[in-house]
Design a protein around this motif. Structure first.
Motif, PDB file in Angstrom:
ATOM      1  N   ALA A  12       0.819  -1.216   0.000  1.00 40.41           N
ATOM      2  CA  ALA A  12       0.000   0.000   0.000  1.00 40.41           C
ATOM      3  C   ALA A  12       0.852   1.264   0.000  1.00 40.41           C
ATOM      4  CB  ALA A  12      -0.948   0.002   1.191  1.00 40.41           C
ATOM      5  N   GLY A  13       2.088   1.156   0.464  1.00 37.98           N
ATOM      6  CA  GLY A  13       2.980   2.300   0.453  1.00 37.98           C
ATOM      7  C   GLY A  13       2.694   3.335   1.519  1.00 37.98           C
ATOM      8  N   GLY A  51       5.202   7.299   9.514  1.00 40.16           N
ATOM      9  CA  GLY A  51       5.540   8.701   9.357  1.00 40.16           C
ATOM     10  C   GLY A  51       4.819   9.425   8.246  1.00 40.16           C
ATOM     11  N   ARG A  52       4.182   8.722   7.323  1.00 36.99           N
ATOM     12  CA  ARG A  52       3.429   9.370   6.248  1.00 36.99           C
ATOM     13  C   ARG A  52       2.088   9.819   6.818  1.00 36.99           C
ATOM     14  NH1 ARG A  52       3.156   6.712   0.624  1.00 36.99           N
ATOM     15  NH2 ARG A  52       5.073   7.860   0.472  1.00 36.99           N
ATOM     16  N   ASP A  53       1.826  11.106   6.740  1.00 37.84           N
ATOM     17  CA  ASP A  53       0.578  11.647   7.258  1.00 37.84           C
ATOM     18  C   ASP A  53      -0.528  11.459   6.227  1.00 37.84           C
ATOM     19  OD1 ASP A  53      -1.381  12.953   8.677  1.00 37.84           O
ATOM     20  OD2 ASP A  53      -0.537  14.954   8.387  1.00 37.84           O
ATOM     21  N   VAL A  87      -7.554  -2.387   4.370  1.00 42.31           N
ATOM     22  CA  VAL A  87      -8.391  -2.141   3.190  1.00 42.31           C
ATOM     23  C   VAL A  87      -7.757  -1.107   2.258  1.00 42.31           C
ATOM     24  CG1 VAL A  87     -10.505  -2.772   4.408  1.00 42.31           C
ATOM     25  CG2 VAL A  87      -9.892  -0.341   4.177  1.00 42.31           C
ATOM     26  N   ILE A  88      -6.677  -0.473   2.709  1.00 41.58           N
ATOM     27  CA  ILE A  88      -5.993   0.513   1.871  1.00 41.58           C
ATOM     28  C   ILE A  88      -5.154  -0.213   0.832  1.00 41.58           C
ATOM     29  CG2 ILE A  88      -4.310   2.392   1.815  1.00 41.58           C
ATOM     30  CD1 ILE A  88      -5.256   3.047   4.691  1.00 41.58           C
ATOM     31  N   ARG A  89      -5.471   0.057  -0.435  1.00 44.66           N
ATOM     32  CA  ARG A  89      -4.765  -0.569  -1.553  1.00 44.66           C
ATOM     33  C   ARG A  89      -3.499   0.197  -1.905  1.00 44.66           C
ATOM     34  NH1 ARG A  89      -8.570  -0.225  -5.628  1.00 44.66           N
ATOM     35  NH2 ARG A  89      -7.588   1.617  -6.446  1.00 44.66           N
ATOM     36  N   SER A  90      -3.595   1.543  -1.964  1.00 48.24           N
ATOM     37  CA  SER A  90      -2.426   2.353  -2.321  1.00 48.24           C
ATOM     38  C   SER A  90      -2.659   3.808  -1.952  1.00 48.24           C
ATOM     39  CB  SER A  90      -2.126   2.241  -3.823  1.00 48.24           C
ATOM     40  OG  SER A  90      -3.198   2.763  -4.585  1.00 48.24           O
ATOM     41  N   VAL A  91      -1.568   4.566  -1.989  1.00 48.47           N
ATOM     42  CA  VAL A  91      -1.595   6.001  -1.726  1.00 48.47           C
ATOM     43  C   VAL A  91      -0.863   6.695  -2.863  1.00 48.47           C
ATOM     44  CG1 VAL A  91      -0.844   7.825  -0.158  1.00 48.47           C
ATOM     45  CG2 VAL A  91      -1.630   5.637   0.773  1.00 48.47           C
TER      46      VAL A  91
END
Length: 122
Positions: free
Chosen positions: A16-17, A21-23, A70-74
């Protein structure tokens, strides 16, 4: 609780990437069939990560709790977060009470079981 031994709802998938630390707050959330809202809150705790999505007027101002898996990607450039669910699947999710968290065991089990039926075999 889950429907599949492969379903780990409360941890982000490596592909998902998301990374620590990624907001994610403020990102636009895209279901498989279109925009559903914006990330209001995100957690990064091992075995209890989730996002809270403010759906705005789409489902009458409802906020929904989505397990991290459930998060596939950002897409950082587009400021979009993609989930592996349809709008209707999200709309029919267990009711999220403002101030509730994934540490509420009963709600967490309900949410994990509900979304697990759509992710059997992940």
């Amino acid at each position: 609780m889950s429907t599949s031994s492969n379903w780990d709802p409360w941890n982000y998938r490596a592909e998902a990437g998301v990374g620590t630390g990624r907001d994610l707050t403020g990102l636009s959330v895209q279901a498989t069939d279109g925009h559903i809202g914006k990330v209001d809150e995100a957690t990064y705790d091992t075995d209890s990560s989730y996002i809270v999505v403010d759906t705005g007027p789409w489902i009458f101002g409802k906020k929904v709790l989505l397990p991290a898996a459930v998060i596939r990607s950002v897409d950082v450039e587009k400021k979009d977060l993609y989930v592996d669910l349809t709008k209707d699947q999200i709309k029919e999710s267990p009711k999220f009470e403002e101030g509730s968290t994934s540490s509420d065991t009963a709600h967490r089990d309900d949410v994990g079981t509900y979304y697990g039926k759509y992710h059997n075999g992940l």
